[in-house]
Write a protein that holds these residues in place. Structure first.
Motif, short mmCIF file in Angstrom:
data_model
loop_
_atom_site.label_atom_id
_atom_site.label_comp_id
_atom_site.label_asym_id
_atom_site.label_seq_id
_atom_site.Cartn_x
_atom_site.Cartn_y
_atom_site.Cartn_z
N ARG A 1 53.91 129.14 15.27
CA ARG A 1 54.80 128.46 14.34
C ARG A 1 55.00 128.95 13.14
O ARG A 1 54.27 129.63 12.55
CB ARG A 1 54.33 126.97 14.17
N TYR A 2 56.49 129.27 12.90
CA TYR A 2 56.90 129.91 11.80
C TYR A 2 57.38 128.87 10.78
O TYR A 2 57.26 129.31 9.26
CB TYR A 2 57.92 131.13 12.07
N SER A 36 58.22 124.47 9.40
CA SER A 36 57.53 123.31 9.43
C SER A 36 58.36 122.37 10.35
O SER A 36 59.27 122.59 10.51
CB SER A 36 57.50 122.80 7.94
N ARG A 74 56.92 128.43 6.69
CA ARG A 74 55.81 128.01 6.17
C ARG A 74 55.02 128.95 5.05
O ARG A 74 54.36 128.54 4.34
CB ARG A 74 54.61 127.90 7.28
N SER A 75 55.69 130.12 5.20
CA SER A 75 55.25 131.07 3.97
C SER A 75 56.24 132.06 3.73
O SER A 75 56.82 132.44 4.87
CB SER A 75 53.98 131.50 4.13
N LYS A 110 55.47 134.51 6.92
CA LYS A 110 55.86 133.98 8.10
C LYS A 110 57.36 134.30 8.20
O LYS A 110 57.87 134.74 9.33
CB LYS A 110 55.47 132.49 8.04
#
Length: 204
Positions: free
Chosen positions: A73-74, A76, A165-166, A169
């Motif tokens: 998962r990249y 949200s 998410r970051s 990512k």
């Protein structure tokens, strides 16, 4: 599925990229157990119901839901949309229709947000009006070559509206995307469109 397709698709080899196999026979749960992703549709029953179904000897198939062995998962989750979809499953026809429209809008907006950083950088590769004016009609104007390092510099400077998410990512996602066949096809299509527009300006 025809017999010839069965031996081509269902074997011990990893599935080819882009293949989506839709089946209703639980037999494929075992024969395709090495496939990386499984999406099973249906209503979730209680654990007691599941156990009773399995004990009866009837093939129950996989538990409804999404399973992945390789997916990362990249971005949200859109929890508001998920809640709407879950409520629609128990709602009336209108709620289901609205949820369907919301899901379509979700994928449309996500796709647009995904492409925006690429399109932004691509615009910097288009020859300027001055370059177009100076180029002979005998020469074909093209996009400047796509440079990965320059793209990531643009991405770092302008960011993305996707809820990654970051930052790491985000970088990892686009690094993988640039290596895919889909990106190559998208870039070739954009080059063709831009070259057509530039050619019209040259001749005009």
């Amino acid at each position: 599925m025809q017999d010839g397709d069965h031996s081509t698709l269902v074997n011990r080899l990893p599935p080819k990229p882009g293949i989506l196999l839709g089946v209703t026979n639980p037999f494929f749960e075992k024969s395709c157990a090495h496939w990386p992703h499984t999406l099973s549709l249906g209503c979730r029953g209680s654990k007691t119901q599941t156990a009773q179904t399995s004990a009866s000897g009837r093939p129950a198939g996989p538990v409804p839901g999404w399973k992945s062995k390789t997916h990362k998962r990249y971005i949200s989750k859109d929890r508001t949309l998920l809640k709407q979809l879950e409520s629609a499953l128990l709602g009336d026809t209108r709620q289901k229709l609205l949820a369907s429209l919301a899901l379509r809008q979700h994928f449309h907006s996500r796709t647009t947000e995904l492409i925006t950083p690429l399109a932004r950088y691509l615009n910097t590769l288009i020859p300027t009006p001055t370059e177009v004016a100076r180029t002979s009609t005998h020469n074909t104007l093209r996009l400047k070559p796509f440079n990965n390092a320059n793209f990531f510099a643009s991405l770092k400077a302008h960011g993305s509206t996707l809820p990654f998410r970051s930052t790491s990512k985000r970088t990892e996602f686009y690094e993988r995307l640039l290596k895919t066949q889909g990106f190559g096809l998208w870039l070739a299509q954009q080059e063709q469109i831009v070259e057509g527009v530039l050619r019209e300006k040259q001749l005009g």
